[in-house]
Scaffold this motif. Structure first.
Motif, PDB file in Angstrom:
ATOM      1  N   PRO A 180      -2.210  -1.596  -7.792  1.00  0.00           N
ATOM      2  CA  PRO A 180      -3.040  -0.606  -7.542  1.00  0.00           C
ATOM      3  C   PRO A 180      -3.016  -0.283  -6.122  1.00  0.00           C
ATOM      4  O   PRO A 180      -3.145   0.889  -5.681  1.00  0.00           O
ATOM      5  CB  PRO A 180      -4.368  -1.074  -8.235  1.00  0.00           C
ATOM      6  N   PHE A 181      -3.124  -1.247  -5.432  1.00  0.00           N
ATOM      7  CA  PHE A 181      -3.322  -1.143  -3.803  1.00  0.00           C
ATOM      8  C   PHE A 181      -2.064  -0.384  -3.292  1.00  0.00           C
ATOM      9  O   PHE A 181      -2.101   0.616  -2.516  1.00  0.00           O
ATOM     10  CB  PHE A 181      -3.361  -2.386  -3.121  1.00  0.00           C
ATOM     11  N   ALA A 182      -0.887  -1.006  -3.729  1.00  0.00           N
ATOM     12  CA  ALA A 182       0.361  -0.205  -3.302  1.00  0.00           C
ATOM     13  C   ALA A 182       0.367   1.408  -3.687  1.00  0.00           C
ATOM     14  O   ALA A 182       0.465   2.366  -2.975  1.00  0.00           O
ATOM     15  CB  ALA A 182       1.548  -0.945  -3.834  1.00  0.00           C
ATOM     16  N   ARG A 183      -0.082   1.526  -4.927  1.00  0.00           N
ATOM     17  CA  ARG A 183      -0.203   2.729  -5.288  1.00  0.00           C
ATOM     18  C   ARG A 183      -1.096   3.715  -4.658  1.00  0.00           C
ATOM     19  O   ARG A 183      -0.947   4.894  -4.413  1.00  0.00           O
ATOM     20  CB  ARG A 183      -0.559   2.786  -7.156  1.00  0.00           C
ATOM     21  N   TYR A 184      -2.200   2.963  -4.159  1.00  0.00           N
ATOM     22  CA  TYR A 184      -3.243   3.637  -3.393  1.00  0.00           C
ATOM     23  C   TYR A 184      -2.502   4.106  -2.005  1.00  0.00           C
ATOM     24  O   TYR A 184      -2.854   5.133  -1.629  1.00  0.00           O
ATOM     25  CB  TYR A 184      -4.274   2.980  -3.221  1.00  0.00           C
ATOM     26  N   VAL A 185      -1.882   3.055  -1.480  1.00  0.00           N
ATOM     27  CA  VAL A 185      -1.541   3.442  -0.202  1.00  0.00           C
ATOM     28  C   VAL A 185      -0.531   4.573   0.118  1.00  0.00           C
ATOM     29  O   VAL A 185      -0.427   5.476   0.509  1.00  0.00           O
ATOM     30  CB  VAL A 185      -0.683   2.180   0.508  1.00  0.00           C
ATOM     31  N   VAL A 186       0.106   4.707  -1.152  1.00  0.00           N
ATOM     32  CA  VAL A 186       1.382   5.645  -1.196  1.00  0.00           C
ATOM     33  C   VAL A 186       0.414   7.190  -1.520  1.00  0.00           C
ATOM     34  O   VAL A 186       0.850   7.928  -0.867  1.00  0.00           O
ATOM     35  CB  VAL A 186       2.361   5.258  -2.418  1.00  0.00           C
ATOM     36  N   MET A 187      -0.410   7.107  -2.438  1.00  0.00           N
ATOM     37  CA  MET A 187      -1.074   8.256  -2.778  1.00  0.00           C
ATOM     38  C   MET A 187      -1.862   8.902  -1.349  1.00  0.00           C
ATOM     39  O   MET A 187      -1.979  10.201  -1.455  1.00  0.00           O
ATOM     40  CB  MET A 187      -1.908   7.976  -3.903  1.00  0.00           C
ATOM     41  N   HIS A 188      -2.419   7.912  -0.585  1.00  0.00           N
ATOM     42  CA  HIS A 188      -3.357   8.363   0.383  1.00  0.00           C
ATOM     43  C   HIS A 188      -2.752   8.133   1.595  1.00  0.00           C
ATOM     44  O   HIS A 188      -3.233   7.872   2.749  1.00  0.00           O
ATOM     45  CB  HIS A 188      -4.668   7.617   0.350  1.00  0.00           C
ATOM     46  N   GLN A 189      -1.542   8.205   1.902  1.00  0.00           N
ATOM     47  CA  GLN A 189      -0.646   7.677   3.155  1.00  0.00           C
ATOM     48  C   GLN A 189      -0.968   8.610   4.364  1.00  0.00           C
ATOM     49  O   GLN A 189      -1.179   8.392   5.440  1.00  0.00           O
ATOM     50  CB  GLN A 189       0.912   7.570   2.706  1.00  0.00           C
ATOM     51  N   ASN A 190      -1.366   9.932   3.791  1.00  0.00           N
ATOM     52  CA  ASN A 190      -1.583  10.652   4.989  1.00  0.00           C
ATOM     53  C   ASN A 190      -3.226  10.804   5.533  1.00  0.00           C
ATOM     54  O   ASN A 190      -3.526  11.055   6.541  1.00  0.00           O
ATOM     55  CB  ASN A 190      -1.461  12.430   4.491  1.00  0.00           C
ATOM     56  N   GLU A 191      -3.772  10.181   4.736  1.00  0.00           N
ATOM     57  CA  GLU A 191      -5.382  10.073   5.223  1.00  0.00           C
ATOM     58  C   GLU A 191      -5.601   8.440   5.831  1.00  0.00           C
ATOM     59  O   GLU A 191      -6.315   8.250   6.690  1.00  0.00           O
ATOM     60  CB  GLU A 191      -6.147   9.814   4.052  1.00  0.00           C
ATOM     61  N   ILE A 192      -4.570   7.443   5.746  1.00  0.00           N
ATOM     62  CA  ILE A 192      -4.752   6.305   6.226  1.00  0.00           C
ATOM     63  C   ILE A 192      -4.265   6.070   7.535  1.00  0.00           C
ATOM     64  O   ILE A 192      -3.139   6.644   8.045  1.00  0.00           O
ATOM     65  CB  ILE A 192      -3.878   5.267   5.393  1.00  0.00           C
ATOM     66  N   ASP A 193      -4.873   5.436   8.497  1.00  0.00           N
ATOM     67  CA  ASP A 193      -4.565   5.105   9.757  1.00  0.00           C
ATOM     68  C   ASP A 193      -3.829   3.611   9.900  1.00  0.00           C
ATOM     69  O   ASP A 193      -4.668   2.563   9.471  1.00  0.00           O
ATOM     70  CB  ASP A 193      -5.732   5.033  10.774  1.00  0.00           C
ATOM     71  N   PHE A 194      -2.669   3.603   9.883  1.00  0.00           N
ATOM     72  CA  PHE A 194      -1.932   2.473   9.932  1.00  0.00           C
ATOM     73  C   PHE A 194      -2.174   1.611  11.418  1.00  0.00           C
ATOM     74  O   PHE A 194      -2.068   2.611  12.363  1.00  0.00           O
ATOM     75  CB  PHE A 194      -0.461   2.603   9.474  1.00  0.00           C
ATOM     76  N   PRO A 195      -2.079   0.221  11.399  1.00  0.00           N
ATOM     77  CA  PRO A 195      -2.123  -0.598  10.438  1.00  0.00           C
ATOM     78  C   PRO A 195      -3.388  -0.683   9.545  1.00  0.00           C
ATOM     79  O   PRO A 195      -4.361  -0.245  10.215  1.00  0.00           O
ATOM     80  CB  PRO A 195      -1.874  -1.852  11.094  1.00  0.00           C
ATOM     81  N   PHE A 196      -3.094  -0.704   8.135  1.00  0.00           N
ATOM     82  CA  PHE A 196      -4.496  -0.461   7.439  1.00  0.00           C
ATOM     83  C   PHE A 196      -4.625  -1.983   6.803  1.00  0.00           C
ATOM     84  O   PHE A 196      -4.013  -2.361   5.931  1.00  0.00           O
ATOM     85  CB  PHE A 196      -4.080   0.409   6.360  1.00  0.00           C
ATOM     86  N   LYS A 197      -5.929  -2.196   7.212  1.00  0.00           N
ATOM     87  CA  LYS A 197      -6.430  -3.534   6.607  1.00  0.00           C
ATOM     88  C   LYS A 197      -7.385  -3.242   5.451  1.00  0.00           C
ATOM     89  O   LYS A 197      -8.496  -3.071   5.939  1.00  0.00           O
ATOM     90  CB  LYS A 197      -7.136  -4.270   7.820  1.00  0.00           C
ATOM     91  N   ARG A 198      -7.247  -3.580   4.433  1.00  0.00           N
ATOM     92  CA  ARG A 198      -8.020  -3.315   3.275  1.00  0.00           C
ATOM     93  C   ARG A 198      -8.532  -4.295   2.559  1.00  0.00           C
ATOM     94  O   ARG A 198      -7.837  -5.393   2.543  1.00  0.00           O
ATOM     95  CB  ARG A 198      -7.477  -2.398   2.258  1.00  0.00           C
ATOM     96  N   TYR A 199      -9.680  -4.479   2.066  1.00  0.00           N
ATOM     97  CA  TYR A 199     -10.023  -5.736   1.122  1.00  0.00           C
ATOM     98  C   TYR A 199     -10.527  -5.178  -0.235  1.00  0.00           C
ATOM     99  O   TYR A 199     -10.879  -3.806  -0.161  1.00  0.00           O
ATOM    100  CB  TYR A 199     -10.955  -6.554   1.583  1.00  0.00           C
ATOM    101  N   GLN A 200     -10.482  -5.973  -1.286  1.00  0.00           N
ATOM    102  CA  GLN A 200     -11.024  -5.206  -2.316  1.00  0.00           C
ATOM    103  C   GLN A 200     -11.264  -6.408  -3.408  1.00  0.00           C
ATOM    104  O   GLN A 200     -10.575  -7.412  -3.471  1.00  0.00           O
ATOM    105  CB  GLN A 200      -9.672  -4.699  -3.136  1.00  0.00           C
ATOM    106  N   ILE A 201     -12.274  -6.361  -3.987  1.00  0.00           N
ATOM    107  CA  ILE A 201     -13.171  -7.347  -4.774  1.00  0.00           C
ATOM    108  C   ILE A 201     -13.554  -6.683  -6.255  1.00  0.00           C
ATOM    109  O   ILE A 201     -14.491  -6.042  -6.231  1.00  0.00           O
ATOM    110  CB  ILE A 201     -14.223  -7.927  -3.996  1.00  0.00           C
TER     111      ILE A 201
END
Lengths: 462, 462
Positions: B106-127
């Motif tokens: 799901p995170f990979a899917r998120y990165v691809v779907m939102h790639q234009n809003e994300i400032d890379f490097p993108f450090k995300r956590y998910q619990i």
């Protein structure tokens, strides 16, 4: 090649900024749940279908998400059912589990299953997602959080008073001043049904009455007659149409209408006690308003019912609701356990805070300090520096590569970082680092061994 | 009558005491995720089936929970498929959504779907919870939480160093001293496969090697030969069997073995850089150990891999793991985004803390103060008192009814309340209340208007 990915309709991804805002609301609610003595429980996302089915009416049953059995599920379907090719008959044969539809039925199930470990009165809260196969529309989703607090095993009206205070405490803390807590009592509605001689027509009566504000007295009466309520009954209920004034004025009128109904008079006395006690303790920013047209959909309510409206001027459905139920656990075989509970509507509260610009600015920044990366040697020193800042509780990061400084500053900007640290060759030689305040542009030197001083400075800016 | 309710196998209810302990771990992990600059995201519980299917191998596909389509789902199945009565062919026709199996896809899917809003490097956590239709057994559930942190868009090895520090920070904070962070590099495993001339047999080779501790050198070699690895190849790999000593000693040995493998030597140099940098910064309580037998199951890893073992003496599978993957988002069409991430195993960490008795005592109490109820008039005064204590941040409660004092005290005992307040007729007359310390039995009077003093006293006891 790979298809562009998407997510199921009615579901949402939450970005870091959105999670920060949602968590701010959830943490506020949670804090007050806990100061009011509620304890958290969690139940599984899916329940056995038989636990959920039949508890929310036919419409609810349709909207429950069913989980397909694993393995060779079809081989367990008998030929007669299979040949019918009928979805309704097949469903129970190929699906035994379902996603929870709300937190109330799982809570009732929990209380019954764990009755011997629970110390009653049991004040529990639960903040978890629920799922409904509803048609998605603005503000309505197929996955959403519920934030519920309930007390079971206590029939004192003090509980109702505390829930009014709890709503007030949460909304005050969120800066949402002027929330309107509407209160009514199911016993009053039952009393009205008795008095107008139309117990069966109670629902039609309240649905029509509910529209008083929107369509006016005449049209409400017309609708009532169309539903089969007699002119005589409507005449008897005339005072309801003129229910203006303070709560005590309204209650006096109700006493006239409901004089002959025992249950109705009981409802009035319950409301009087709740309202006068709330008056005595006082509310901080919300107001408690009697609304005799308030009915609430769920059939299990038997006493006080609540619904919270956003402050005047904000167009939004109810942002909370709840009430007293005398026999919720009865559906699972545990009788005579009275309960009362309320719920906060996370998504709507979010929209209201957004509209009124009430989210704190501090939520915009997810990082306190970004340390720029000037190459291998400087990077090592910076890594140590960042490690030290993190130990002092700062959210700190080192830019991962020694790319162009401009690009690193751009990244700092986008993440809304208040301080950027520069630790280049020269600074390293002098055992110091430069901290740049990104708002004011001011720069200040700190010795490399005075991280605590700098950390305190950054924290004091919050 | 009502059947005794139950929950689906492999799922759990969490009591208040359990939630408190789980939240303690989650909050600790979250705090450090944030000081390390990670930002939270959340993704929906269910994804479109095509997002998940085919990403976890055949076994994974089988273990994914599928959600039945709503409405008259059977009418959409064509007659040919229906008459086959075959579960595998029917599933995609009657189910379009599935519960997420992990947080990585799901995170990979998120990165691809939102790639234009994300400032890379993108450090995300998910619990968030994940679901697997696995056979339930001790420590393995059908619903469980994953706690993941990943960085994408940064290929600097500093990321790996930070993840080692992050593990150390969390376990140190939890009081779990002596956690062993095992590290290896997939490139080294590839190098070994190259060198022994058995690229195809890499998996068999590592699976066998992995058993060295348990079954000994001879049996490992026998297993390798049974799998078709030549005696010659095994002889070449002999030094692997003697991999004792410090990380740098081991790396020197590896350099001899892998001298002819470009990818292998790259793996060694990556490990050297990571290990020496970690040495330079230092760890607080964990240790970093090179383990060339570490392989980890997931095929998407391409660089460093991690696995965390509980301190010596605690029998428990790995309590964390992760690694570097060079093309996770490629499956959704976004190429060349390198990522690295780690995960914390909540359930196992819970069991380890329980075994070592490391949960703080303060988690045992869910209420700071219980005010006893002595009747209507006293109850009103108590309600005001409790309201005041809550405003001072105490978790306070008024017993809902004026039942026997003994019963009220018993309730206080069961909830582990440190202070009980008595506000009877006499106290009320004297404008004071009595606070009883439930541990020591000491009683002290406070004036009714000095709530702050009392609140500070209670807080100072924590």
């Amino acid at each position: 090649m790979a298809k562009k990915p998407s997510i199921p309709k009615g579901t949402r991804d939450f970005s870091p900024a959105e999670v920060a805002k949602r968590n701010y609301i959830i943490q506020t609610i949670k804090k007050h749940f806990e100061t009011y003595g509620f304890q958290p429980i969690e139940t599984p996302s899916f329940e056995n279908s038989e636990t959920l089915m039949g508890k929310y009416g036919d419409e609810g049953d349709r909207l429950i998400f069913k989980i397909l059995n694993s393995g060779d599920f079809i081989s367990k379907v008998d030929d007669v059912t299979y040949s019918s090719k009928d979805s309704a008959s097949l469903t129970p044969k190929i699906s035994e589990k379902a996603l929870r539809y709300d937190l109330t039925v799982p809570f009732a199930r929990y209380v019954v299953m764990h009755q011997n470990e629970i110390d009653f009165p049991f004040k529990r809260y639960q903040i978890q997602p629920v799922w409904r196969a509803d048609r998605p529309q603005k503000g309505r989703f197929r996955e959403f959080y519920q934030c519920d607090a309930d007390v079971v095993g206590a029939n004192s009206l003090l509980q109702e008073v505390e829930f009014v205070q709890l709503y007030d405490a949460v909304f005050t803390d969120l800066g949402l001043k002027g929330a309107i807590i509407k209160i009514n009592n199911r016993k009053i509605l039952s009393g009205i049904a008795e008095v107008i001689g139309a117990k069966d027509l109670l629902v039609d009566f309240t649905v029509a009455l509910d529209k008083l504000d929107k369509i006016g007295e005449e049209k409400v009466k017309t609708e009532m007659m169309e539903k089969g309520i007699s002119e005589d009954a409507i005449a008897k209920a005339q005072p309801l149409f003129d229910m203006r004034g303070t709560a005590s004025e309204q209650l006096e009128k109700l006493k006239t209408i409901l004089a002959d109904s025992e249950v109705g008079m009981l409802g009035i006395s319950e409301l009087e006690e709740i309202i006068s006690t709330v008056d005595m303790v006082g509310l901080q920013s919300a107001s408690l308003q009697l609304d005799v047209t308030l009915a609430r959909g769920l059939n299990y309510y038997t006493g006080a019912i609540f619904e919270v409206a956003a402050p005047e001027g904000v167009k939004m459905g109810s942002i909370g609701g709840g009430g007293r139920y005398d026999d919720l656990t009865g559906i699972f075989g545990l009788k005579d356990v009275s309960g009362v509970g309320i719920s906060f509507g996370l998504d709507r509260i979010y929209l209201v805070l957004e509209e009124l610009n009430l989210f704190p600015d501090s939520l915009d920044s997810s990082l306190d300090v970004l340390c720029l990366n000037f190459g291998k040697k400087e990077g090592m020193a910076a890594l140590k520096l960042v490690f030290g800042l993190r130990k002092h509780g700062l959210r700190a990061d080192l830019y991962p590569t020694d790319t162009k400084v401009q690009k690193q500053f751009k990244y700092a900007d986008k993440r809304g970082v208040p301080y950027v640290i520069l630790l280049g060759e020269q600074e390293l030689t002098n055992d110091k680092f430069v901290a740049k305040n990104m708002k004011t542009g001011d720069q200040k030197d700190y010795p490399l061994d005075s991280l605590e001083e700098f950390a305190e400075k950054v924290k004091s800016d919050f």
